[in-house]
Structures are given as C-alpha cells and as structure tokens.
Design a protein around this motif. Sequence first.
Motif, PDB file in Angstrom:
ATOM      1  N   CYS A  48      -8.731 -10.041  -7.501  1.00  0.00           N
ATOM      2  CA  CYS A  48      -9.288 -10.615  -6.733  1.00  0.00           C
ATOM      3  C   CYS A  48     -10.702  -9.971  -6.579  1.00  0.00           C
ATOM      4  O   CYS A  48     -10.748  -8.984  -6.246  1.00  0.00           O
ATOM      5  N   ARG A  49     -11.867 -10.864  -6.795  1.00  0.00           N
ATOM      6  CA  ARG A  49     -13.158 -10.416  -6.476  1.00  0.00           C
ATOM      7  C   ARG A  49     -13.923 -11.199  -5.309  1.00  0.00           C
ATOM      8  O   ARG A  49     -15.049 -11.177  -5.623  1.00  0.00           O
ATOM      9  N   CYS A  51     -14.384 -10.762  -2.354  1.00  0.00           N
ATOM     10  CA  CYS A  51     -14.971 -10.051  -1.427  1.00  0.00           C
ATOM     11  C   CYS A  51     -15.421  -8.704  -1.922  1.00  0.00           C
ATOM     12  O   CYS A  51     -14.708  -8.172  -2.995  1.00  0.00           O
ATOM     13  N   GLN A  53     -14.773  -5.495  -1.048  1.00  0.00           N
ATOM     14  CA  GLN A  53     -14.148  -4.491  -0.898  1.00  0.00           C
ATOM     15  C   GLN A  53     -13.238  -4.272  -2.199  1.00  0.00           C
ATOM     16  O   GLN A  53     -12.872  -3.265  -2.515  1.00  0.00           O
ATOM     17  N   ILE A  69      -6.623  -5.638  -0.163  1.00  0.00           N
ATOM     18  CA  ILE A  69      -6.953  -4.649   0.832  1.00  0.00           C
ATOM     19  C   ILE A  69      -7.116  -5.530   2.329  1.00  0.00           C
ATOM     20  O   ILE A  69      -6.418  -5.137   3.403  1.00  0.00           O
ATOM     21  N   CYS A  70      -7.127  -6.757   2.201  1.00  0.00           N
ATOM     22  CA  CYS A  70      -7.052  -7.771   3.294  1.00  0.00           C
ATOM     23  C   CYS A  70      -5.673  -8.230   3.543  1.00  0.00           C
ATOM     24  O   CYS A  70      -5.366  -8.759   4.683  1.00  0.00           O
ATOM     25  N   ALA A  72      -4.068 -10.261   1.165  1.00  0.00           N
ATOM     26  CA  ALA A  72      -3.616 -11.189   0.524  1.00  0.00           C
ATOM     27  C   ALA A  72      -2.636 -11.068  -0.539  1.00  0.00           C
ATOM     28  O   ALA A  72      -2.874 -10.034  -1.221  1.00  0.00           O
TER      29      ALA A  72
HETATM   30 FE1  SF4 Z   1      -9.733 -10.283  -2.465  1.00  0.00          FE
HETATM   31 FE2  SF4 Z   1      -8.867  -9.595   0.104  1.00  0.00          FE
HETATM   32 FE3  SF4 Z   1      -9.428  -7.581  -2.079  1.00  0.00          FE
HETATM   33 FE4  SF4 Z   1     -11.418  -8.914  -0.752  1.00  0.00          FE
HETATM   34  S1  SF4 Z   1      -9.917  -7.478   0.126  1.00  0.00           S
HETATM   35  S2  SF4 Z   1     -11.226  -8.637  -3.039  1.00  0.00           S
HETATM   36  S3  SF4 Z   1     -10.506 -10.957  -0.582  1.00  0.00           S
HETATM   37  S4  SF4 Z   1      -7.719  -9.417  -1.950  1.00  0.00           S
END
Ligand code: SF4
Length: 639
Positions: A48-49, A51, A53, A69-70, A72
Amino acid sequence: DPKDIMRSVDPAALYMLEKAKDQNLISSYDRFAAQQPQCAFGYEGICCRICFQGPCRIKPGDGPGSKGICGATAYTIVSRNIARMMAGGASAHSDHGRHIVHALLHAAEGKLADFKVTDVEKLNRVAERIGISAEGKTENELAVEVSKAALEDFGRQTDEPCTWLTTTITDGRNKKFADCCIAPTAIDRSVVSLLHQTHIGTDADPVNIIFGGLKCGLADYVGMHISTDLSDVLFGTPKPVVTEANLGVLKEDKVNVIVHGHNPILSQTVVNVAKEMEAEAKAAGATGIQLSGICCTGNEVLMRSGVPIATNFSSQELAIMTGAVDVMVVDVQCIMPSVQAVAECFHTKIVTTMDISKIPGAHHFAFDEEHAVESAKAVIRLAIEGYKNRQGMACDIPQIKNKVIAGFSVEAIVELLAAINPETPIKVLTDAVEAGELAGVALLCGCNNLESVHDNNHLTIARELTKNNVFVVTTGCSAQALAKAGMMAPEAIEEYAGEGLKNFLKRLADANQDKLTDGLPLVFHMGSCVDNSRAHDLSTMMAKQLNVDTPKVPFVASAPEAMSEKAVSIGAGAVAMGYPTHVGTMPPIEGSPLVFGIATQIASDVYGGYFIFETDPMVAAAKLLASLDNRTWKLGIHK
Ligand code: SF4
C-alpha cells in the motif's frame, strides 16, 4: 540468457528482436527480463502506497506486520489498489470520450471548420435512443443537443443514472444496477467518489470498495459508449474494409507515418490530409505516403479508412527499429516513453500532440482542433523532411504481413445478418446458437503484456474458440494480434473454423456476395478499446432477442494479455453486465483470498458475471467453452 527465450509468436517481431540483439538496441522485452524477479508484494497487490507513512507491505500471520500502519488488512489494501486502477481506466476512456464530445459540439456550433457531422443516420439513431426528437431540427442543432446530453453524463449533479447507461442495456441490468446502487450518475463523480472512498481512513470494507469499483467500471462503459457513438457521428460508422497488417506494410520508397495512441480526432485528420499531400511526397522523391497504425488510434483509422496495422502495443519500439518510420505521431495512452530513446538511434521523429501527453526530447506540435488540417499537414511535412534525411540510410523491413478484412461495427454486422433475415437480423445469430451450430459468442479484447509470450495468448485462445464453433469478435491490441497472424483473412476460415462456424460464415458470405468483394474473415474486428461498447451492444441485442437478461446470453469476454488500468475497468464493467470474463495475466489481487473470491465467485451470485483468471491459454479456452456450454444448456439447448 533471458534474451533467448521465446518472447513473441509474431514472426515480424521475432525478426526485429534478432536485429535488436545484434545491434544492442534495448526494448521492452529486455527491460521485462531485467525487472525479474518482480516485487512479490506489488504483484499480489499487498503493497500500500496510499499514504506516505507507507509503503506498507503485508506479511502473513497475526502480528503487527500483518496489517498496514493504519491497521488496513490485506483485503482492504488489495481492494483499494484494484479499485484505484478502475478509476484510472475509467478516467482514460472517458476523457477520450469527452474530447470527442467537445469536438462534435464545437463543430456543430460552427467553431471548428475542419470537422462536421459525417454520419447523420447514426446521429439520428443516437438521438432517438436517448429520447431527443430530431423533428424540425437541423443536423447541427441535433448534434448540439446530443453533445450536451453526453456532457450531462460526465457532470450531472443529481441522482439520475447516466443516460448512455440506461438507454443501452436491458431492463434487467438497469434494475440490477439500481438495486445494487452501482449505476453511475456521472462519470467524473464516480471517479472522484472512488478516489475519496479509497483515501486513507475512508472505506475499509472490501465488498463496498469493489462495488464502488464496479460503479466506476460502468462509468467506464458510459465513456466508451459515448466515444464510439460520437466518433461514428463525426467520422462515419465503420463498414467492411480490406487492408493488411504487420510490419511488412511499411514501405522503404514511401514516406512512412505511423499514427499511435487512441483518439481518432488527430489520426483521422492525418489520414484525410495525407491524400492531399501525395504530390508533395512525390516531389521529395518518394512514391507516396504510407500511413499505418499502432494501438487503438490505428484501429480507428483501420475501421473507417482501411489504414493498415503496423503492429500492436508490445512491439511498438520494433517498428522504429526498421529504420523506415519517418514520423510516429502519438496522442494519448499506451505510448511507451521509450519510443523516443529508440527513435534517437534512427532518423525517426516522435511527434506528441496532446497537452497531457508529452515525452522529453520528442517534437511537440500542439494539435489545434481549430486548425486541425494545418496541424496534420505540419506533421506530414515533417515526415516528408524525414524521408529526405533517410536517403542513404539502411532500412530493414521484415516482409511479413497478412490480408485483413475488418470494419465490423454492430451496424455492419446487422446489415450482413439482414441479408438472411431482413425483419429480425439478430435472430440469424441467436438461431445459430439455439440450433447448436454456434457454441456462442466471444469478445477477445485488451492489451499485450510481456508476462506472457507476445500475442501467444490471443492466438491460442482464438484458434481454440473458433475450432469449437465460437463466433469471435475482437477489439484493441487483441484484434491487432489476430490481424497480424492472418486470422482476419477469409483463408483462415478453412484453416481454423469448426464445421458449425464454417457453415454459419458461409451462409453469411453467400447472402452478402454483392457487398463483399473479398469474403468474410474468421474473426470480426469491431474496432478500438472504446469500441468494446459495440460488443456490449451485440450481447444486449442477443439478450433482447432471446428474451433473457445478459447474464444468460452465451457470450463471454477475454482479455488474454491484459495489463492496463483501462483493462481493469473494462473487465469490471463486463462482469457487472454478466459476462464470464477471462483475464490471461494476473492482476494484483492474489494477496487477498477474500477479494479473489469476490471477483471469481461472489460476483457471479450478484451479477451473473465473474472473472476467470487463467494464464495457460489452452486451459483458459477450455474454461471459456465450458462457460458457454453452461449457458446454452441453461437455455435448454441440447447439442
Ligand atoms: Fe496504506 Fe495505511 Fe500504510 Fe498508509 S498506513 S501506506 S494507508 S496501509
């Protein structure tokens, strides 16, 4: 050496790849090998890119590394990533459509001297279908109203579904899309909503995200249909044409201009203008101007003007390596940036024309629709200069090409069928299916993808389906692969068709002898990628004739070598319409068994259509035939 593995089944491409190897010219085939092994996280869709973080890469197990990190999970990440591809695809098709609408609107308002309504009958048919009366209106007044109705489908702010959706599909599909809340109200809004829905911290529910994706897939369908309809109004509805395909269409003694990209506004103007500039080319010492096409802008001018096909997506750089291309003029989509680097090794000029599609180092001629003819003339004059500069340089054109019979719009197919049954032409096709003469209809469409051997999936699946009496219609780079390989020549019928298909095509050819100078092809070229809308129309006509909804029609779709975001949105739309939809190269969804299951199984329960992911073309053909078999059996057809 990865360079020595079988990389194409197109003999002209193989010839050029040998030359490239000898001369140390780098192409996408080499870059594909150099990229191996590719990132497994990205391949499976679990990087996942969204966001910064991230990037977050999901690892197996239950620990903190198993989520982003969120927080997901894999199913959220995979569904968000694939949905964003659908938004990208719908944007590309519909922005192309918007360009066509503006051209028609401005031409009808008298602002563009070089464009006009060419096909009044098509304009009247479209107007009638969307509920606009032609009575008492000039063709320009009617074109203005139709264009404004199309623009409403891009930007409507109320909750009525898009006109180009509701008026082109079955009642059953309209009800299904309303029940599932996936009927788009406006193309732009669908794309914006989906990007919002998949922003960090918005939607985490994979089913909801995929439904948002399907809405965008249907918005893509609307954009494609508008593009096809209004391109026909501007430039004419295709009728059968005879031409040729593969690199052998390039001519050493002519000024070679390749049109590449997707939008017919530029390419059709170049074609129209080239005829007037033959004398200038001859004055420069050439025997004339040779136009040819790559990708869908090539298909557009092939369908309407019989312009030959040079090659398809994966082999675009190889065309330049012949040393014979004086100008490659490009518009939007599927133009590899590398064409400029290859062109710099030769005398070839790359000409970009659209303000959203430039390549560093290339010539940029802003294509000005108000002065379209002048712009096209400037491009051809650059090519004539290129021809002069080429004298004394070596050309190496593989003398490989095949005859092509193309130009099969739905209108052209209906006209052929009407020679047998003037009252209900489509019944000729459905009767052949109900009698077991045909196993059904298949749409072969989509891109090239070097994950498979160039063109091999297209050809293998087409051969297997036609051998088993499937009536094959085709668009895009798939159509170009089949054209290059001779499958659009009448001789291919004898070589590949099963008995039922052979008899069906013979009946059709016999009834139309007066119109067909060169007979019928084995597979029917319906046009560019936006012209998948023509294939949708064919299946909708079959559904209405069979008195069923589209998920019951023996109609399947296959993108044997899919790679683009547009392929993802087309596929999503096809599944929502109810087709078993094969994809021969893996989209990035294997990282979530749940999302994979939604695509391959749950979709079928809700919409009747589903994805078949199968990279072996023989197995894929067997699965497509089994899907058709299942549908004909359910219709009570016993062979
Ligand atoms: Fe994706 Fe969530 Fe990681 Fe951000 S923090 S890159 S939205 S998984």
